[in-house]
Design an enzyme around this catalytic site. Structure first.
Site, PDB file in Angstrom:
ATOM      1  N   ASN A   1       2.899 -15.593   4.354  1.00 10.29           N
ATOM      2  CA  ASN A   1       3.383 -15.030   3.091  1.00 10.29           C
ATOM      3  C   ASN A   1       4.911 -15.067   3.118  1.00 10.29           C
ATOM      4  O   ASN A   1       5.540 -14.270   3.803  1.00 10.29           O
ATOM      5  CB  ASN A   1       2.853 -13.587   2.982  1.00 10.29           C
ATOM      6  N   TRP A   2       5.473 -16.019   2.367  1.00 14.55           N
ATOM      7  CA  TRP A   2       6.936 -16.187   2.408  1.00 14.55           C
ATOM      8  C   TRP A   2       7.666 -15.085   1.653  1.00 14.55           C
ATOM      9  O   TRP A   2       8.883 -14.990   1.721  1.00 14.55           O
ATOM     10  CB  TRP A   2       7.334 -17.544   1.816  1.00 14.55           C
ATOM     11  N   LYS A   3       6.936 -14.325   0.871  1.00 13.57           N
ATOM     12  CA  LYS A   3       7.548 -13.280   0.021  1.00 13.57           C
ATOM     13  C   LYS A   3       8.650 -13.893  -0.850  1.00 13.57           C
ATOM     14  O   LYS A   3       8.532 -15.051  -1.235  1.00 13.57           O
ATOM     15  CB  LYS A   3       8.047 -12.119   0.887  1.00 13.57           C
TER      16      LYS A   3
ATOM     17  N   HIS B   1      -0.959  -6.740  -2.410  1.00 11.05           N
ATOM     18  CA  HIS B   1      -0.059  -6.522  -1.272  1.00 11.05           C
ATOM     19  C   HIS B   1       0.645  -5.175  -1.454  1.00 11.05           C
ATOM     20  O   HIS B   1       0.986  -4.800  -2.576  1.00 11.05           O
ATOM     21  CB  HIS B   1       0.961  -7.659  -1.194  1.00 11.05           C
TER      22      HIS B   1
ATOM     23  N   GLU C   1       3.573  -4.238  -1.036  1.00 13.06           N
ATOM     24  CA  GLU C   1       4.872  -4.268  -1.720  1.00 13.06           C
ATOM     25  C   GLU C   1       4.670  -4.271  -3.231  1.00 13.06           C
ATOM     26  O   GLU C   1       5.460  -3.690  -3.974  1.00 13.06           O
ATOM     27  CB  GLU C   1       5.681  -5.487  -1.252  1.00 13.06           C
TER      28      GLU C   1
ATOM     29  N   GLU D   1      -3.362  -4.240   6.438  1.00 14.28           N
ATOM     30  CA  GLU D   1      -1.916  -4.250   6.633  1.00 14.28           C
ATOM     31  C   GLU D   1      -1.369  -2.831   6.540  1.00 14.28           C
ATOM     32  O   GLU D   1      -1.010  -2.367   5.437  1.00 14.28           O
ATOM     33  CB  GLU D   1      -1.250  -5.107   5.557  1.00 14.28           C
TER      34      GLU D   1
ATOM     35  N   GLY E   1       7.058  -5.585   8.295  1.00 17.34           N
ATOM     36  CA  GLY E   1       8.497  -5.836   8.318  1.00 17.34           C
ATOM     37  C   GLY E   1       9.287  -4.857   9.169  1.00 17.34           C
ATOM     38  O   GLY E   1      10.510  -4.796   9.075  1.00 17.34           O
TER      39      GLY E   1
ATOM     40  N   SER F   1       4.156  -7.292  11.200  1.00 14.60           N
ATOM     41  CA  SER F   1       4.986  -7.653  12.350  1.00 14.60           C
ATOM     42  C   SER F   1       4.259  -8.508  13.385  1.00 14.60           C
ATOM     43  O   SER F   1       4.436  -8.329  14.583  1.00 14.60           O
ATOM     44  CB  SER F   1       5.573  -6.388  12.994  1.00 14.60           C
TER      45      SER F   1
ATOM     46  N   GLY G   1       4.250 -12.376   7.581  1.00 16.19           N
ATOM     47  CA  GLY G   1       5.414 -12.393   6.705  1.00 16.19           C
ATOM     48  C   GLY G   1       6.584 -13.090   7.378  1.00 16.19           C
ATOM     49  O   GLY G   1       6.675 -14.321   7.415  1.00 16.19           O
ATOM     50  N   GLY G   2       7.476 -12.292   7.956  1.00 16.41           N
ATOM     51  CA  GLY G   2       8.729 -12.799   8.533  1.00 16.41           C
ATOM     52  C   GLY G   2       8.573 -14.017   9.437  1.00 16.41           C
ATOM     53  O   GLY G   2       9.333 -14.991   9.327  1.00 16.41           O
TER      54      GLY G   2
HETATM   55  P1  PGA Z   1       5.586  -9.019   8.275  1.00 15.09           P
HETATM   56  O1  PGA Z   1       4.861  -8.970   6.840  1.00 15.09           O
HETATM   57  O2  PGA Z   1       4.810 -10.033   9.098  1.00 15.09           O
HETATM   58  O3  PGA Z   1       6.989  -9.478   7.974  1.00 15.09           O
HETATM   59  O4  PGA Z   1       5.510  -7.668   8.851  1.00 15.09           O
HETATM   60  C1  PGA Z   1       3.467  -9.009   6.730  1.00 15.09           C
HETATM   61  C2  PGA Z   1       3.040  -8.934   5.304  1.00 15.09           C
HETATM   62  O5  PGA Z   1       3.661  -8.198   4.521  1.00 15.09           O
HETATM   63  O6  PGA Z   1       2.069  -9.585   4.903  1.00 15.09           O
END
Ligand code: PGA
Length: 259
Positions: free
Chosen positions: A10-12, A100, A102, A172, A178, A214, A235-236
């Site tokens: 997930n590149w966000k 998600h 966010e 999650e 993050g 993470s 994510g990251g």
């Molecule tokens: P992260 O994000 O790997 O940067 O913690 C995961 C996600 O939000 O799907």
């Protein structure tokens, strides 16, 4: 791990289409020189990168599927700034991340909207990655199971049985996203087992259950080896070809060993 592992990047809101192109090209070099046998890989770029990323995946014949990070629940119409499932399908998108944290936290995505969006995604024949997870306050109050169960029930109760095979769930916990603090293998195991139990009363298929929060090349092998999870939502660490590839590799190796 009973099914092939699934890893979704997930590149966000990162990487414009040129940067996205470079990342996929680099990933392609790694995948071609050291092919993966079992793992199913998906990238979920920002909407404006989808066409470019789709073209390069196709041109390079990469075994990487395309996902979107969100979609509107409506089919079309007066929804300024929104994107529909049919628009995604035309770009070869086959996966959509739904709910998600966010989006739930910052963009008013209520349980009702998550439910409507899941239904819209599934009815369009796309695969939904339904995200669930608790805040630290909820976990500290020992309410995390009830919280996650309610998110699952709200999104999936009464769903037409023909759509069940298109459902995937990602656990999650918000405190791990993050933050650099991943949930432990024990915590992930406890919650993925719990989610699987709840899902047996909701859907007739046995959805894959992913973990996200993470995940890095350093913890991926331990997490996938010890927690019994079916893969990751990353994510990251999905923003660099080497680190995303290392996570794919860890899942591939784990599946090969356990089969
Ligand atoms: P992260 O994000 O790997 O940067 O913690 C995961 C996600 O939000 O799907």
């Amino acid at each position: 791990m009973s099914t092939r592992p699934l890893v979704i990047g997930n590149w966000k809101m990162n990487l414009d289409f040129v940067e996205g192109l470079h990342l996929v090209q680099q990933l392609g070099v790694l995948l071609k020189s050291h092919p993966l046998e079992h793992v199913e890989a998906v990238v979920a770029p920002p909407f404006v990168d989808l066409r470019t990323v789709s073209s390069i995946l196709d041109a390079e014949r990469l075994a990487v599927a395309l996902g979107a990070q969100h979609v509107n629940a409506n089919e079309n119409g007066a929804h300024t700034g929104e994107i529909s499932t049919s628009m995604l399908s035309r770009l070869n998108v086959t996966w959509v991340i739904v709910g998600h944290s966010e989006r739930r936290t910052h963009y008013h995505m209520t349980d009702e909207i998550v439910r409507a969006t899941s239904q819209s995604v599934l009815r369009a024949g796309l695969r939904a990655v339904l995200c669930v997870g608790e805040t630290l306050a909820v976990r500290d109050a020992d309410q995390h199971e009830a919280w996650v169960e309610s998110q699952l029930r709200s999104a999936l109760e009464g769903l037409d049985a023909s759509l069940h095979p298109l459902v995937t769930v990602a656990y999650e916990p918000l405190w791990a996203i993050g933050t650099g603090v991943n949930a432990s293998s024990e915590q992930v195991k406890e919650m993925t087992d719990f989610i699987r139990r709840v899902l047996t009363s909701l859907v007739s298929s046995a959805p894959q259950v992913l973990y996200g929060g993470s995940v890095t090349p350093t913890n991926a092998a331990t997490l996938v080896g010890e927690s019994g999870v079916d893969g990751f939502l990353v994510g990251g660490a999905s923003l660099k070809a080497e680190s995303f590839y290392a996570i794919l590799r860890a899942c591939d190796d784990c599946y090969a060993l356990k089969r």
